[in-house]
Design a protein around this motif. Structure first.
Motif, PDB file in Angstrom:
ATOM      1  N   ILE A  31       0.436  -1.455  -0.181  1.00 42.37           N
ATOM      2  CA  ILE A  31       0.033   0.044   0.082  1.00 42.37           C
ATOM      3  C   ILE A  31       0.747   1.356  -0.048  1.00 42.37           C
ATOM      4  CG2 ILE A  31      -2.140  -1.058   1.121  1.00 42.37           C
ATOM      5  CD1 ILE A  31      -0.897   0.151   4.104  1.00 42.37           C
ATOM      6  N   ILE A  32       0.403   1.959  -0.763  1.00 43.00           N
ATOM      7  CA  ILE A  32       0.452   3.427  -0.578  1.00 43.00           C
ATOM      8  C   ILE A  32       0.073   4.355   0.814  1.00 43.00           C
ATOM      9  CG2 ILE A  32       1.341   5.739  -1.597  1.00 43.00           C
ATOM     10  CD1 ILE A  32       1.421   4.448  -3.845  1.00 43.00           C
ATOM     11  N   VAL A  33       0.800   5.222   1.696  1.00 43.36           N
ATOM     12  CA  VAL A  33       0.782   5.898   2.765  1.00 43.36           C
ATOM     13  C   VAL A  33       0.310   7.654   2.187  1.00 43.36           C
ATOM     14  CG1 VAL A  33      -0.321   6.498   4.845  1.00 43.36           C
ATOM     15  CG2 VAL A  33       0.471   4.196   4.229  1.00 43.36           C
ATOM     16  N   SER A  34      -0.106   8.461   2.084  1.00 45.86           N
ATOM     17  CA  SER A  34      -0.485   9.394   1.997  1.00 45.86           C
ATOM     18  C   SER A  34       0.506  10.709   3.426  1.00 45.86           C
ATOM     19  CB  SER A  34      -1.903  10.311   1.097  1.00 45.86           C
ATOM     20  OG  SER A  34      -1.507  11.700   1.081  1.00 45.86           O
ATOM     21  N   ALA A  35       1.567  11.205   2.219  1.00 45.01           N
ATOM     22  CA  ALA A  35       1.904  12.553   3.300  1.00 45.01           C
ATOM     23  C   ALA A  35       0.963  13.208   4.018  1.00 45.01           C
ATOM     24  CB  ALA A  35       3.452  12.672   1.554  1.00 45.01           C
ATOM     25  N   GLU A  36      -0.690  13.623   3.539  1.00 43.16           N
ATOM     26  CA  GLU A  36      -1.071  14.499   4.952  1.00 43.16           C
ATOM     27  C   GLU A  36      -2.114  13.234   4.745  1.00 43.16           C
ATOM     28  OE1 GLU A  36      -2.326  18.376   2.475  1.00 43.16           O
ATOM     29  OE2 GLU A  36      -1.216  16.938   0.321  1.00 43.16           O
ATOM     30  N   TYR A  37      -2.521  13.990   6.108  1.00 43.71           N
ATOM     31  CA  TYR A  37      -3.979  13.573   6.605  1.00 43.71           C
ATOM     32  C   TYR A  37      -5.037  14.326   6.332  1.00 43.71           C
ATOM     33  CZ  TYR A  37      -1.532  11.707  11.422  1.00 43.71           C
ATOM     34  OH  TYR A  37      -1.061  10.995  12.117  1.00 43.71           O
ATOM     35  N   VAL A  38      -6.144  13.225   6.492  1.00 46.46           N
ATOM     36  CA  VAL A  38      -7.123  14.081   5.881  1.00 46.46           C
ATOM     37  C   VAL A  38      -8.599  13.782   6.723  1.00 46.46           C
ATOM     38  CG1 VAL A  38      -7.701  13.315   3.652  1.00 46.46           C
ATOM     39  CG2 VAL A  38      -8.579  11.721   5.165  1.00 46.46           C
ATOM     40  N   LYS A  39      -8.975  14.776   7.132  1.00 48.13           N
ATOM     41  CA  LYS A  39     -10.199  14.730   8.137  1.00 48.13           C
ATOM     42  C   LYS A  39     -11.321  14.399   7.996  1.00 48.13           C
ATOM     43  CE  LYS A  39      -8.245  18.492  10.501  1.00 48.13           C
ATOM     44  NZ  LYS A  39      -7.532  18.330  12.034  1.00 48.13           N
ATOM     45  N   GLY A  40     -11.592  13.347   9.312  1.00 43.31           N
ATOM     46  CA  GLY A  40     -12.635  12.567   9.386  1.00 43.31           C
ATOM     47  C   GLY A  40     -13.601  12.482  10.036  1.00 43.31           C
ATOM     48  N   VAL A  41     -15.151  12.536   9.988  1.00 41.00           N
ATOM     49  CA  VAL A  41     -15.801  12.368  11.572  1.00 41.00           C
ATOM     50  C   VAL A  41     -15.865  10.626  12.270  1.00 41.00           C
ATOM     51  CG1 VAL A  41     -18.295  12.601  12.838  1.00 41.00           C
ATOM     52  CG2 VAL A  41     -17.244  14.393  11.148  1.00 41.00           C
ATOM     53  N   LYS A  55      -3.991   4.060  -0.399  1.00 40.40           N
ATOM     54  CA  LYS A  55      -4.047   3.526  -1.874  1.00 40.40           C
ATOM     55  C   LYS A  55      -3.305   1.646  -1.507  1.00 40.40           C
ATOM     56  CE  LYS A  55      -3.818   5.601  -5.650  1.00 40.40           C
ATOM     57  NZ  LYS A  55      -3.989   6.618  -6.537  1.00 40.40           N
ATOM     58  N   ASN A  56      -4.083   0.648  -2.250  1.00 46.58           N
ATOM     59  CA  ASN A  56      -3.216  -0.605  -2.098  1.00 46.58           C
ATOM     60  C   ASN A  56      -3.193  -0.473  -3.708  1.00 46.58           C
ATOM     61  OD1 ASN A  56      -3.177  -3.335  -2.392  1.00 46.58           O
ATOM     62  ND2 ASN A  56      -5.310  -4.374  -1.194  1.00 46.58           N
ATOM     63  N   ILE A  57      -1.616  -1.209  -4.104  1.00 47.83           N
ATOM     64  CA  ILE A  57      -1.278  -0.857  -5.181  1.00 47.83           C
ATOM     65  C   ILE A  57      -1.129  -2.384  -5.720  1.00 47.83           C
ATOM     66  CG2 ILE A  57       0.305   1.075  -4.975  1.00 47.83           C
ATOM     67  CD1 ILE A  57       2.586   0.199  -4.534  1.00 47.83           C
ATOM     68  N   GLY A  58      -0.927  -3.050  -4.633  1.00 47.09           N
ATOM     69  CA  GLY A  58      -1.363  -5.033  -5.211  1.00 47.09           C
ATOM     70  C   GLY A  58      -2.383  -4.897  -6.141  1.00 47.09           C
ATOM     71  N   ASP A  59      -3.471  -4.434  -6.094  1.00 44.92           N
ATOM     72  CA  ASP A  59      -5.016  -4.740  -6.499  1.00 44.92           C
ATOM     73  C   ASP A  59      -5.476  -3.560  -8.100  1.00 44.92           C
ATOM     74  OD1 ASP A  59      -5.799  -2.646  -5.617  1.00 44.92           O
ATOM     75  OD2 ASP A  59      -7.338  -3.733  -3.960  1.00 44.92           O
ATOM     76  N   GLY A  60      -4.309  -2.892  -8.268  1.00 48.27           N
ATOM     77  CA  GLY A  60      -4.677  -1.909  -9.041  1.00 48.27           C
ATOM     78  C   GLY A  60      -5.009  -1.054  -8.874  1.00 48.27           C
ATOM     79  N   SER A  61      -6.047  -0.433  -7.367  1.00 45.05           N
ATOM     80  CA  SER A  61      -6.679  -0.091  -6.936  1.00 45.05           C
ATOM     81  C   SER A  61      -6.831   1.361  -7.423  1.00 45.05           C
ATOM     82  CB  SER A  61      -7.145  -0.080  -5.710  1.00 45.05           C
ATOM     83  OG  SER A  61      -7.934   1.000  -4.478  1.00 45.05           O
ATOM     84  N   TYR A  79       5.382  12.713   5.241  1.00 42.62           N
ATOM     85  CA  TYR A  79       5.858  11.781   4.634  1.00 42.62           C
ATOM     86  C   TYR A  79       4.751  10.382   3.664  1.00 42.62           C
ATOM     87  CZ  TYR A  79      10.739  13.052   7.137  1.00 42.62           C
ATOM     88  OH  TYR A  79      11.320  13.461   7.611  1.00 42.62           O
ATOM     89  N   GLU A  80       5.771  10.514   2.711  1.00 38.18           N
ATOM     90  CA  GLU A  80       5.099   8.970   2.092  1.00 38.18           C
ATOM     91  C   GLU A  80       5.971   8.141   2.009  1.00 38.18           C
ATOM     92  OE1 GLU A  80       2.454  10.123  -2.370  1.00 38.18           O
ATOM     93  OE2 GLU A  80       4.835   8.716  -2.529  1.00 38.18           O
ATOM     94  N   TYR A  81       4.436   6.747   2.537  1.00 40.22           N
ATOM     95  CA  TYR A  81       5.437   5.670   2.611  1.00 40.22           C
ATOM     96  C   TYR A  81       4.683   4.438   1.787  1.00 40.22           C
ATOM     97  CZ  TYR A  81       5.830   7.483   7.107  1.00 40.22           C
ATOM     98  OH  TYR A  81       6.665   8.317   8.258  1.00 40.22           O
ATOM     99  N   ILE A  82       5.130   3.506   1.549  1.00 39.56           N
ATOM    100  CA  ILE A  82       5.928   2.818   0.226  1.00 39.56           C
ATOM    101  C   ILE A  82       5.718   1.039   1.567  1.00 39.56           C
ATOM    102  CG2 ILE A  82       5.417   0.900  -1.580  1.00 39.56           C
ATOM    103  CD1 ILE A  82       6.200   3.376  -2.987  1.00 39.56           C
ATOM    104  N   LEU A  83       4.071   0.590   1.948  1.00 42.89           N
ATOM    105  CA  LEU A  83       3.944  -0.646   2.988  1.00 42.89           C
ATOM    106  C   LEU A  83       4.095  -2.465   2.494  1.00 42.89           C
ATOM    107  CD1 LEU A  83       2.567   1.400   5.736  1.00 42.89           C
ATOM    108  CD2 LEU A  83       4.976   1.376   5.583  1.00 42.89           C
ATOM    109  N   LYS A  84       4.472  -2.757   2.980  1.00 41.63           N
ATOM    110  CA  LYS A  84       4.363  -3.725   2.761  1.00 41.63           C
ATOM    111  C   LYS A  84       3.427  -4.435   4.369  1.00 41.63           C
ATOM    112  CE  LYS A  84       6.048  -9.105   2.138  1.00 41.63           C
ATOM    113  NZ  LYS A  84       6.969 -10.171   1.817  1.00 41.63           N
ATOM    114  N   VAL A  85       1.866  -5.061   3.728  1.00 42.39           N
ATOM    115  CA  VAL A  85       1.470  -5.446   4.961  1.00 42.39           C
ATOM    116  C   VAL A  85       0.809  -6.658   4.924  1.00 42.39           C
ATOM    117  CG1 VAL A  85       1.047  -2.692   5.207  1.00 42.39           C
ATOM    118  CG2 VAL A  85      -0.520  -4.126   3.797  1.00 42.39           C
ATOM    119  N   GLN A  86      -0.046  -6.713   6.791  1.00 42.36           N
ATOM    120  CA  GLN A  86      -1.095  -8.334   6.490  1.00 42.36           C
ATOM    121  C   GLN A  86      -2.455  -7.325   5.919  1.00 42.36           C
ATOM    122  OE1 GLN A  86      -0.758 -10.391   9.443  1.00 42.36           O
ATOM    123  NE2 GLN A  86      -1.501 -11.684   8.924  1.00 42.36           N
ATOM    124  N   ILE A  87      -2.961  -8.142   5.283  1.00 37.36           N
ATOM    125  CA  ILE A  87      -4.471  -7.265   4.911  1.00 37.36           C
ATOM    126  C   ILE A  87      -5.004  -8.535   5.720  1.00 37.36           C
ATOM    127  CG2 ILE A  87      -6.622  -6.580   3.630  1.00 37.36           C
ATOM    128  CD1 ILE A  87      -3.948  -5.713   1.544  1.00 37.36           C
TER     129      ILE A  87
END
Length: 117
Positions: A31-41, A55-61, A79-87
């Motif tokens: 997955i890619i983790v964006s460098a910015e937070y977004v506000k949400g409730v 954004k999951n880059i493994g499934d072409g999303s 910072y923008e991250y690219i992470l290997k994760v367990q989903i």
């Protein structure tokens, strides 16, 4: 001796049924983790808070989704991250729980990005 075989068979059947009834599945992804937070409730407390965008880059999303945390990962805004994760996908999540949980396996990259204010 026959009782022991019956006990072992019963235990085997119980374990098999227990494993078949698991309510989650797991896979690895990138997955890619964006460098910015977004506000949400927050849906439970109704309080506005910051969420990470991933954004999951493994499934072409091509769309971003929001998550409140990734287990084992310490996010640093800017910072923008690219992470290997367990989903982990839950078939029947609790009412106040997401159906997807992310768990950090490895940080593949971390790059400084400018944040648009």
């Amino acid at each position: 001796m026959k009782k022991n075989h019956l006990k072992i068979l019963s235990l085997f059947i119980f374990c098999s049924l227990f494993c078949m009834s698991c309510d989650k599945s797991s896979l690895e992804g990138t997955i890619i983790v964006s460098a910015e937070y977004v506000k949400g409730v927050d849906p439970v407390s109704a309080i506005e808070r910051n969420y990470m965008q991933i954004k999951n880059i493994g499934d072409g999303s091509s769309y971003w989704e929001t998550v409140d945390y990734i287990e084992g990962f310490e996010y640093e805004e800017g910072y923008e991250y690219i992470l290997k994760v367990q989903i982990i996908k839950y078939k029947k999540p609790a009412i106040d729980m997401s159906d997807t949980k992310y768990k950090l396996i490895e940080i593949l990259s971390k790059s400084k990005k400018s944040i648009n204010n």
